[in-house]
Design an enzyme around this catalytic site. Sequence first.
Site, PDB file in Angstrom:
ATOM      1  N   HIS A 176       0.845  -1.193   0.000  1.00 14.37           N
ATOM      2  CA  HIS A 176       0.000   0.000   0.000  1.00 14.37           C
ATOM      3  C   HIS A 176       0.884   1.247   0.000  1.00 14.37           C
ATOM      4  O   HIS A 176       2.027   1.208   0.490  1.00 14.37           O
ATOM      5  CB  HIS A 176      -0.898   0.004   1.240  1.00 14.37           C
ATOM      6  CG  HIS A 176      -2.009  -1.012   1.198  1.00 14.37           C
ATOM      7  ND1 HIS A 176      -2.997  -1.080   2.153  1.00 14.37           N
ATOM      8  CD2 HIS A 176      -2.281  -1.991   0.292  1.00 14.37           C
ATOM      9  CE1 HIS A 176      -3.832  -2.053   1.855  1.00 14.37           C
ATOM     10  NE2 HIS A 176      -3.427  -2.635   0.738  1.00 14.37           N
ATOM     11  N   GLU A 231       0.939   3.894   1.809  1.00 16.77           N
ATOM     12  CA  GLU A 231       1.437   4.320   3.128  1.00 16.77           C
ATOM     13  C   GLU A 231       2.634   3.484   3.568  1.00 16.77           C
ATOM     14  O   GLU A 231       3.599   3.997   4.119  1.00 16.77           O
ATOM     15  CB  GLU A 231       0.355   4.180   4.199  1.00 16.77           C
ATOM     16  CG  GLU A 231      -0.929   4.936   3.928  1.00 16.77           C
ATOM     17  CD  GLU A 231      -1.979   4.060   3.273  1.00 16.77           C
ATOM     18  OE1 GLU A 231      -1.670   3.398   2.262  1.00 16.77           O
ATOM     19  OE2 GLU A 231      -3.117   4.052   3.763  1.00 16.77           O
ATOM     20  N   CYS A 246      -6.108   1.526   5.900  1.00 13.66           N
ATOM     21  CA  CYS A 246      -6.649   0.246   6.368  1.00 13.66           C
ATOM     22  C   CYS A 246      -5.985  -0.068   7.721  1.00 13.66           C
ATOM     23  O   CYS A 246      -5.068   0.627   8.143  1.00 13.66           O
ATOM     24  CB  CYS A 246      -6.362  -0.848   5.331  1.00 13.66           C
ATOM     25  SG  CYS A 246      -4.672  -1.492   5.367  1.00 13.66           S
TER      26      CYS A 246
END
Lengths: 145, 145
Positions: free
Chosen positions: A50, A52, A79
Amino acid sequence: MSAFMAQALAEAEAAGARGEVPVGAVVVQDGRIIARAGNRVEELGDPTAHAEMLAIRAATVLGDKRLEDCDLYVTLEPCPMCAAAISLARIRRLYFGAYDPKSGGVEHGSKVFDHATCHHRPEVYGGLEERRSAELLRVFFAERR
Amino acid sequence: MSAFMAQALAEAEAAGARGEVPVGAVVVQDGRIIARAGNRVEELGDPTAHAEMLAIRAATVLGDKRLEDCDLYVTLEPCPMCAAAISLARIRRLYFGAYDPKSGGVEHGSKVFDHATCHHRPEVYGGLEERRSAELLRVFFAERR
């Protein structure tokens, strides 16, 4: 628009152009971007890639494993995996774009920061450039489904 | 003892010998270990370099980004980051050693698998070789604090 969120959106757009779910993130320290990433799950074949996670890893490689004086801008509510990584990295402030009722882990679902087992809670600012962040995702999925 | 948990414990011991918090993990597919890792947070200066994350990334690099026919053995209850990564990777079964009331994210705190926003819940077997897993951690911290 926040210049930092604009850069996170640019990363999201670039991710979408690569066929990835369009999410982007930047890490900011002392008023400048020290790391930036878009989602690369498909390219890397890695479900943890992801935006991040990639941005945090890139930022920690530069210096300390703790990003105590850093802020993260990301176009979508993180998430639970990314929220917990933000906590482990001791990120100071989290700014995110669209809320994610389906898979988010900050304001939804497991609400990672809201438990005594979470040992660092960043300041959280949600809904920044929410409409543009969400529109990127909406168009992406509308074209594919 | 489960041969797979024995190998996860060996990874934990090796991590402890490197000065890392002693946690180890292995990914098993068709009865054999396809990826193994110990915690490398200090060595990599990366707060996300937990044993489970490294083992999952190593396993997905080998093939599909989804590990639907794979099981993960880890010596400590995963934190929320690792629990969410296990879910994203579609791991079939999770076997873990010691429970972690302080930082765990499976049976404690955010209980990542227990929300509608969690789209895959592995079968979970906790407390496997619990005493030996916990003892490794206890000795490690007793020597340092």
